[in-house]
Write a protein that holds these residues in place. Structure first.
Motif, PDB file in Angstrom:
ATOM      1  N   LYS A 117      14.508 -26.558  24.918  1.00 60.70           N
ATOM      2  CA  LYS A 117      13.952 -26.567  26.258  1.00 60.70           C
ATOM      3  C   LYS A 117      14.573 -25.405  27.036  1.00 60.70           C
ATOM      4  CE  LYS A 117      17.164 -29.996  28.007  1.00 60.70           C
ATOM      5  NZ  LYS A 117      17.309 -31.248  28.737  1.00 60.70           N
ATOM      6  N   ARG A 118      14.298 -25.332  28.312  1.00 57.40           N
ATOM      7  CA  ARG A 118      14.715 -24.148  29.075  1.00 57.40           C
ATOM      8  C   ARG A 118      16.218 -23.914  28.932  1.00 57.40           C
ATOM      9  NH1 ARG A 118      16.420 -22.732  34.054  1.00 57.40           N
ATOM     10  NH2 ARG A 118      16.539 -24.885  34.753  1.00 57.40           N
ATOM     11  N   ASN A 178       3.419 -25.847  24.895  1.00 61.29           N
ATOM     12  CA  ASN A 178       4.247 -25.809  26.107  1.00 61.29           C
ATOM     13  C   ASN A 178       4.455 -24.387  26.638  1.00 61.29           C
ATOM     14  OD1 ASN A 178       4.911 -28.720  26.043  1.00 61.29           O
ATOM     15  ND2 ASN A 178       5.904 -28.156  24.141  1.00 61.29           N
ATOM     16  N   GLN A 207      15.754 -19.209  21.938  1.00 57.79           N
ATOM     17  CA  GLN A 207      16.265 -20.581  21.958  1.00 57.79           C
ATOM     18  C   GLN A 207      17.002 -20.906  20.663  1.00 57.79           C
ATOM     19  OE1 GLN A 207      12.446 -22.375  22.683  1.00 57.79           O
ATOM     20  NE2 GLN A 207      12.931 -22.805  24.829  1.00 57.79           N
ATOM     21  N   PHE A 219      11.097 -30.089  21.083  1.00 58.03           N
ATOM     22  CA  PHE A 219      10.992 -29.571  22.442  1.00 58.03           C
ATOM     23  C   PHE A 219      11.496 -30.589  23.454  1.00 58.03           C
ATOM     24  CE2 PHE A 219       8.520 -28.826  26.356  1.00 58.03           C
ATOM     25  CZ  PHE A 219       8.950 -27.542  26.634  1.00 58.03           C
ATOM     26  N   GLN A 220      11.425 -31.856  23.075  1.00 56.39           N
ATOM     27  CA  GLN A 220      11.822 -32.933  23.989  1.00 56.39           C
ATOM     28  C   GLN A 220      13.110 -33.581  23.508  1.00 56.39           C
ATOM     29  OE1 GLN A 220      10.334 -33.862  26.723  1.00 56.39           O
ATOM     30  NE2 GLN A 220       8.364 -32.800  26.610  1.00 56.39           N
TER      31      GLN A 220
END
Lengths: 94, 157
Positions: free
Chosen positions: A26-27, B74, B84, B144-145
């Protein structure tokens, strides 16, 4: 709820202590560490969760890639869902 | 017949998909960026434990998909995912909570368990190692979550 894949893999390996490391893109990236002991009958387990976020750097620490470290706080004991294996009647595949 | 967790879970979620893949031999062309990135990241993790350069491995593996027509979710991009991934590898090294000794032996370990009627159940475990000094079976997951409901006990409090 515990990932049923972990229960399955614990069964096939015979290793009761299992852990999952979740890399979250995520960010502000974070890593979740999850460790649990799966009892033979899967009635209960104890779990430890902790999370680290990339954005929060505290104290330096020797490391092959970069340098920082965190103190660790253990999460409270958690109850696990019932076994996915013990009470399931498998259908015959196609 | 040899079964696996993925095979059985696919049968339970969609028997027809199971039939196409495992009985008829069809393979889906995977264009999901997240899935392909996850595989590249796992190779980078293997490099980390084998004391290679995980960032270089991640770049090399992920670069193989740079010019492909991938489905990004996303609103992310190839570059953003690489960034990331590098941050996660750095974070993982900084944490230094996971140890895998003899990585060539203890990464992607195959286990087979015999089942009735001559069948087998097979699993490839990501690693056998230690988390915070406790020996355990280890599985990696990129997502992602974050996994919900586990924010209590965060280590960066």
């Amino acid at each position: 709820m515990l990932d049923p894949q972990l229960i399955c893999y614990s069964w096939i390996t015979g290793i009761s202590d299992v852990a999952q490391v979740v890399f979250v893109r995520k960010r502000l990236v974070e890593i979740q560490y999850f460790r649990t002991t799966i009892a033979k009958n899967n009635a209960r387990n104890s779990a430890v969760w902790s999370t680290t976020r990339f954005a929060v750097l505290r104290r330096p620490n020797s490391c092959r890639i970069a340098a920082s470290g965190f103190r660790r706080t253990l999460a409270p004991t958690a109850r696990m869902s019932a076994s996915v294996w013990d009470n399931r009647n498998w259908s015959t595949p196609l | 017949m040899t079964y696996s967790y993925t095979q059985i879970s696919q049968y339970l979620s969609c028997p027809r998909r199971y039939r196409y893949r495992y009985l008829d031999g069809w393979r889906e062309k995977d264009t999901r960026a997240a899935m392909l990135f996850g595989r590249a990241f796992e190779r980078a993790l293997s490099a980390y434990f084998q004391r290679d350069d995980p960032g270089a491995v991640l770049f090399r593996e992920w670069a193989a998909h740079k010019d492909c027509d991938l489905e990004y979710s996303n609103g992310t991009t190839w570059d953003r995912m690489l960034q990331q991934g590098v941050q996660l590898l750095e974070r993982f090294g900084q944490d230094d909570r996971v140890r895998v000794r003899q990585p060539r032996k203890n990464l992607q370990v195959k286990f087979t368990r015999p089942m009735p009627k001559g069948n087998d159940f097979v699993a490839y475990i990501d690693a056998i190692g230690q988390l915070d000094g406790t020996r355990c079976m280890l599985e990696w997951k990129t997502t992602f979550q974050p996994v919900p409901g586990r924010t209590a006990g965060t280590a960066d409090a």
